[in-house]
Every structure is written in structure tokens, then in C-alpha cells.
Scaffold this motif. Structure first.
Motif, PDB file in Angstrom:
ATOM      1  N   ILE A  46      60.566   7.695   5.714  1.00  0.00           N
ATOM      2  CA  ILE A  46      59.253   7.633   5.312  1.00  0.00           C
ATOM      3  C   ILE A  46      58.445   8.691   6.115  1.00  0.00           C
ATOM      4  O   ILE A  46      57.346   9.216   5.749  1.00  0.00           O
ATOM      5  CB  ILE A  46      58.653   6.218   5.738  1.00  0.00           C
ATOM      6  N   LEU A  47      58.640   8.703   7.486  1.00  0.00           N
ATOM      7  CA  LEU A  47      58.000   9.807   8.208  1.00  0.00           C
ATOM      8  C   LEU A  47      58.204  11.425   7.719  1.00  0.00           C
ATOM      9  O   LEU A  47      57.190  12.041   7.851  1.00  0.00           O
ATOM     10  CB  LEU A  47      58.519   9.715   9.669  1.00  0.00           C
ATOM     11  N   SER A  48      59.582  11.553   7.539  1.00  0.00           N
ATOM     12  CA  SER A  48      59.740  13.104   7.174  1.00  0.00           C
ATOM     13  C   SER A  48      59.037  13.174   5.744  1.00  0.00           C
ATOM     14  O   SER A  48      58.759  14.439   5.629  1.00  0.00           O
ATOM     15  CB  SER A  48      61.462  13.157   6.937  1.00  0.00           C
ATOM     16  N   VAL A  49      58.785  12.324   4.764  1.00  0.00           N
ATOM     17  CA  VAL A  49      58.489  12.882   3.466  1.00  0.00           C
ATOM     18  C   VAL A  49      56.974  12.805   3.812  1.00  0.00           C
ATOM     19  O   VAL A  49      56.099  13.599   3.241  1.00  0.00           O
ATOM     20  CB  VAL A  49      58.663  11.402   2.496  1.00  0.00           C
ATOM     21  N   LEU A  50      56.484  11.876   4.370  1.00  0.00           N
ATOM     22  CA  LEU A  50      54.879  11.909   4.824  1.00  0.00           C
ATOM     23  C   LEU A  50      54.561  13.134   5.501  1.00  0.00           C
ATOM     24  O   LEU A  50      53.362  13.611   5.678  1.00  0.00           O
ATOM     25  CB  LEU A  50      54.687  10.632   5.507  1.00  0.00           C
ATOM     26  N   LYS A  81      60.757  23.547  -5.748  1.00  0.00           N
ATOM     27  CA  LYS A  81      61.392  22.887  -6.907  1.00  0.00           C
ATOM     28  C   LYS A  81      60.328  22.316  -7.933  1.00  0.00           C
ATOM     29  O   LYS A  81      60.463  21.734  -8.872  1.00  0.00           O
ATOM     30  CB  LYS A  81      62.574  21.843  -6.699  1.00  0.00           C
ATOM     31  N   ILE A  82      59.121  21.769  -7.281  1.00  0.00           N
ATOM     32  CA  ILE A  82      58.134  21.004  -7.845  1.00  0.00           C
ATOM     33  C   ILE A  82      56.980  21.902  -8.252  1.00  0.00           C
ATOM     34  O   ILE A  82      56.335  22.443  -7.608  1.00  0.00           O
ATOM     35  CB  ILE A  82      57.436  20.003  -6.911  1.00  0.00           C
ATOM     36  N   PRO A  83      57.050  22.405  -9.539  1.00  0.00           N
ATOM     37  CA  PRO A  83      56.136  23.288 -10.093  1.00  0.00           C
ATOM     38  C   PRO A  83      54.514  22.775  -9.801  1.00  0.00           C
ATOM     39  O   PRO A  83      54.438  21.923  -9.654  1.00  0.00           O
ATOM     40  CB  PRO A  83      56.012  23.182 -11.509  1.00  0.00           C
ATOM     41  N   MET A  84      53.754  23.881  -9.204  1.00  0.00           N
ATOM     42  CA  MET A  84      52.536  23.544  -8.776  1.00  0.00           C
ATOM     43  C   MET A  84      51.736  23.187 -10.008  1.00  0.00           C
ATOM     44  O   MET A  84      50.574  22.668  -9.837  1.00  0.00           O
ATOM     45  CB  MET A  84      51.874  25.041  -8.053  1.00  0.00           C
ATOM     46  N   ASN A 100      46.493  11.884  -3.850  1.00  0.00           N
ATOM     47  CA  ASN A 100      47.747  12.319  -3.256  1.00  0.00           C
ATOM     48  C   ASN A 100      48.773  11.323  -3.095  1.00  0.00           C
ATOM     49  O   ASN A 100      49.890  11.722  -3.065  1.00  0.00           O
ATOM     50  CB  ASN A 100      47.093  12.825  -1.766  1.00  0.00           C
ATOM     51  N   PHE A 101      48.516  10.241  -2.947  1.00  0.00           N
ATOM     52  CA  PHE A 101      49.713   9.198  -2.638  1.00  0.00           C
ATOM     53  C   PHE A 101      50.391   8.941  -4.168  1.00  0.00           C
ATOM     54  O   PHE A 101      51.314   8.669  -4.239  1.00  0.00           O
ATOM     55  CB  PHE A 101      49.200   7.842  -2.175  1.00  0.00           C
ATOM     56  N   ARG A 102      49.443   8.690  -5.046  1.00  0.00           N
ATOM     57  CA  ARG A 102      49.842   8.624  -6.302  1.00  0.00           C
ATOM     58  C   ARG A 102      50.754   9.858  -6.998  1.00  0.00           C
ATOM     59  O   ARG A 102      51.596   9.794  -7.615  1.00  0.00           O
ATOM     60  CB  ARG A 102      48.703   8.590  -7.331  1.00  0.00           C
ATOM     61  N   LEU A 103      50.267  10.920  -6.570  1.00  0.00           N
ATOM     62  CA  LEU A 103      51.070  12.380  -6.830  1.00  0.00           C
ATOM     63  C   LEU A 103      52.189  12.217  -6.080  1.00  0.00           C
ATOM     64  O   LEU A 103      53.260  12.631  -6.838  1.00  0.00           O
ATOM     65  CB  LEU A 103      50.408  13.624  -6.488  1.00  0.00           C
ATOM     66  N   LEU A 104      52.465  11.827  -4.928  1.00  0.00           N
ATOM     67  CA  LEU A 104      53.574  11.649  -3.958  1.00  0.00           C
ATOM     68  C   LEU A 104      54.552  10.801  -4.565  1.00  0.00           C
ATOM     69  O   LEU A 104      55.701  11.453  -4.715  1.00  0.00           O
ATOM     70  CB  LEU A 104      53.258  11.695  -2.571  1.00  0.00           C
ATOM     71  N   PHE A 105      54.201   9.635  -4.843  1.00  0.00           N
ATOM     72  CA  PHE A 105      55.173   8.441  -5.149  1.00  0.00           C
ATOM     73  C   PHE A 105      55.359   8.385  -6.811  1.00  0.00           C
ATOM     74  O   PHE A 105      56.579   7.977  -6.951  1.00  0.00           O
ATOM     75  CB  PHE A 105      54.470   7.363  -4.827  1.00  0.00           C
ATOM     76  N   SER A 106      54.617   9.035  -7.524  1.00  0.00           N
ATOM     77  CA  SER A 106      54.896   8.925  -9.118  1.00  0.00           C
ATOM     78  C   SER A 106      55.260  10.002  -9.628  1.00  0.00           C
ATOM     79  O   SER A 106      56.011   9.897 -10.630  1.00  0.00           O
ATOM     80  CB  SER A 106      53.394   8.339  -9.666  1.00  0.00           C
ATOM     81  N   ILE A 158      56.245  13.426  -7.468  1.00  0.00           N
ATOM     82  CA  ILE A 158      57.213  14.483  -6.593  1.00  0.00           C
ATOM     83  C   ILE A 158      58.191  13.752  -6.202  1.00  0.00           C
ATOM     84  O   ILE A 158      59.431  14.505  -6.307  1.00  0.00           O
ATOM     85  CB  ILE A 158      56.295  14.946  -5.362  1.00  0.00           C
ATOM     86  N   LEU A 159      58.232  12.420  -5.856  1.00  0.00           N
ATOM     87  CA  LEU A 159      59.478  11.745  -5.268  1.00  0.00           C
ATOM     88  C   LEU A 159      60.563  11.673  -6.356  1.00  0.00           C
ATOM     89  O   LEU A 159      61.724  11.830  -6.175  1.00  0.00           O
ATOM     90  CB  LEU A 159      59.267  10.440  -4.524  1.00  0.00           C
ATOM     91  N   PRO A 160      60.165  11.090  -7.614  1.00  0.00           N
ATOM     92  CA  PRO A 160      61.081  11.268  -8.737  1.00  0.00           C
ATOM     93  C   PRO A 160      61.709  12.381  -9.166  1.00  0.00           C
ATOM     94  O   PRO A 160      62.777  12.506  -9.523  1.00  0.00           O
ATOM     95  CB  PRO A 160      60.349  10.361  -9.798  1.00  0.00           C
ATOM     96  N   LEU A 161      61.041  13.484  -8.884  1.00  0.00           N
ATOM     97  CA  LEU A 161      61.591  14.861  -9.202  1.00  0.00           C
ATOM     98  C   LEU A 161      62.378  15.394  -7.810  1.00  0.00           C
ATOM     99  O   LEU A 161      62.854  16.564  -8.284  1.00  0.00           O
ATOM    100  CB  LEU A 161      60.357  15.995  -9.421  1.00  0.00           C
TER     101      LEU A 161
END
Length: 299
Positions: A92-96, A168-171, A184-190, A192-195
Motif C-alpha cells: 500500500i505504501l509503495s503503490v501510494l 508501461k501505462i500509456p499516458m 486519481n484514486f479511481r484511476l489508480l485502483f481501476s 493502473i493497478l489492473p494493468l
């Protein structure tokens, strides 16, 4: 179709290269195999044979004795709790921490990147005594948090995750999500993380091994044996020769037999404590190339 043929020099080079690799692999693997083989061999055979390629006098008595020791089971339970909790907190800390550093529109990105990277070369901990006082003032002595939080984040792992997000995550995907009202939170968890499953799987393995093998902070901050992680129990067996709970009381006439049995018990304890990591590795090994090598190189 013309096929390129290797010259004699290329074949000689390949031969020496493969020979060197086989020797190197043998030097790395044999100590691991020796421990496993010795744990299955009769105690007398371990003393009489300096080189083992297969078990001599197959036996499982050492494993039975080790598994019947209550300290081993207490250490197992504590280590599982420490490892699962520590890996979850570290991820959690590393991803955030990695996500904002991967965003080019984050103000202060260079400053925070430098400040975090700086801790790799000069430890952020200003000495063990100040750290001990901090842990004491926070009321974390003799708690699981004193063994987890001081080493909660490995900066190199955070940098690898950040690099993966950048490369690896296209801008365009992130910009499209932002235009659709994605925060940002929705972008990260929905998105970026699945990719990012390959790099996340590798980081979970790294943090799992990190917390599973950790013993230093527990050695300093935990004094109650019922809260010892498995590595401290193993330390008691290997370093301090504390086998009182494993071996029955023997007379001086059986001193030599006790020494032989101690060696076998030590090898069995090592195998038992390292087995969970060896079992976990094959499940994430397929992600090593994409998750680690690609995520560690920005380009």
C-alpha cells in the motif's frame, strides 16, 4: 534461405560459457541441496560424509522432532501474521508513493524523488538508539508493529513500481480517464493497478521474502518469546544451540549422540523455515521478466 553458421571460435566460446554457467549454478544450488539431503540423512552419516549427493540412511525423525516443538509453531503463526500484515502495508505504501512520483503533472515531483532516493545512499534511520527511543515513545515495544513498520518500505521497490507506471501505462489512457471524470484514486485502483499485475506480483514476492526473513528489528524490539517470529526461533536453534525443547535430557555418555542429532535437527529446521518461500516462488516467477526488468528501466 541462408542460415548463419557459427564459426569454430563461436562454438568454443559457447562451450566455455555453458560450462561456466553450469559450474556457477552448481555452486549456488549445492548448498541448498546439501541442507535438504542432510536433513533426510541419518545423523551418523552427516558426520562421516563431507559430500552428499543423496540421502544416506533415510529418516524423518528430525522433522518429527522439529514439528513437535511448540516454539516452531508459535514462530510460524507469528511470522505468518507479520509477513501478511507487513506485505500488505508495504505494498500500500509503495503503490501510494510510486503513483504521484510517476505523474509528470505532479508539482514537486523532482524534489520528492530526490528526497526518497537519497535515503538509499544515506539511511534515513539516525542510529539504532534514537530509533529505539522512537519505538518506545510510540508504545510499540514488544508488538508486531515494531518488527514491521521500521522496514515497511524498500525504496528500490517503490522506484521499480514508479518506473513501471511511467513506461508501461500509456499516458493516453490516463488522460482519457481524466476527461471522463475519473479521479486519481479511481484511476489508480481501476485502471493502473489492473494493468500492472506483473510488477505487483514481483513486488509482493519481494516484500513477502523481505518480511519472512526479517529478524533484526524483532531481535531488538521484541523480548517476549511468545511473540518471536520464526527466524528468531531458528536463530535460537542455529546460533545459540538452544535445543532444550527439541532434545530430551541426556547423560554425558550420550554427549556425542546428542551432537549428531543436533546437526540433523538444524538442517530440518532450516528446510521447514524456507519451504513457504520456495513454494510461493513458482507462482510469480513467470512475471519476473516483464515485471522486474521492464519496470526497472525507463525508456
Amino acid at each position: 534461405m541462408n542460415m548463419k553458421r557459427n564459426s569454430v571460435g563461436d562454438k568454443v566460446f559457447d562451450c566455455f560459457n555453458l560450462t561456466g554457467l553450469f559450474i556457477l549454478v552448481g555452486l549456488i544450488l549445492y548448498p541448498l541441496l546439501f541442507v535438504a539431503i542432510a536433513s533426510l540423512s541419518e545423523p551418523d552419516q552427516i558426520y562421516n560424509a563431507a559430500f552428499l549427493l543423496w540421502p544416506k540412511g533415510f529418516q524423518l525423525e528430525s522433522y518429527r522432532i522439529v514439528m513437535e516443538n511448540p516454539d516452531i509453531w508459535i514462530g510460524f503463526v507469528n511470522t505468518i501474521v507479520y509477513t501478511v500484515s507487513g506485505t500488505l502495508i508495504s505494498m500500500i505504501l509503495s503503490v501510494l508513493g510510486a503513483y504521484p512520483l510517476s505523474r509528470s503533472d505532479f508539482k514537486g515531483r523532482r524534489f520528492f524523488s530526490f528526497f526518497i532516493t537519497f535515503t538509499i545512499f544515506f539511511s534515513a534511520i539516525g542510529g539504532m538508539i534514537p530509533l529505539y527511543f522512537v519505538i518506545d515513545k510510540l508504545g510499540m515495544l514488544n508488538t508486531m508493529w515494531s518488527a514491521i513498520l521500521p522496514g515497511g518500505v524498500v525504496v528500490l521497490n517503490m522506484i521499480i513500481i514508479r518506473s513501471y507506471f511511467e513506461t508501461k501505462i500509456p499516458m493516453e489512457v490516463q488522460e482519457s480517464a481524466a476527461l471522463d471524470g475519473c479521479g486519481n484514486f479511481r484511476l489508480l485502483f481501476s485502471i493502473i493497478l489492473p494493468l500492472s499485475k506483473p510488477v505487483l506480483a514481483i513486488m509482493i514476492l519481494f516484500y513477502f521474502v523481505h518480511h519472512w526473513n526479517a529478524f533484526f528489528y524483532a531481535l531488538i524490539f521484541i523480548t517476549e518469546k511468545d511473540k518471536y517470529p520464526l527466524q528468531l526461533v531458528l536463530r535460537e536453534i542455529l546460533v545459540n544451540n538452544n535445543l532444550n525443547n527439541l532434545l530430551p535430557t541426556m547423560t554425558d555418555q550420550n554427549y556425542l549422540e546428542r551432537l549428531k542429532q543436533q546437526q540433523s535437527l538444524k538442517y530440518a529446521a532450516i528446510v521447514i523455515t524456507t519451504l513457504p518461500v520456495l513454494v510461493l516462488y513458482p507462482f510469480v516467477s513467470k512475471h519476473f521478466k516483464e515485471g522486474l526488468l521492464v519496470g526497472s528501466v525507463k525508456g
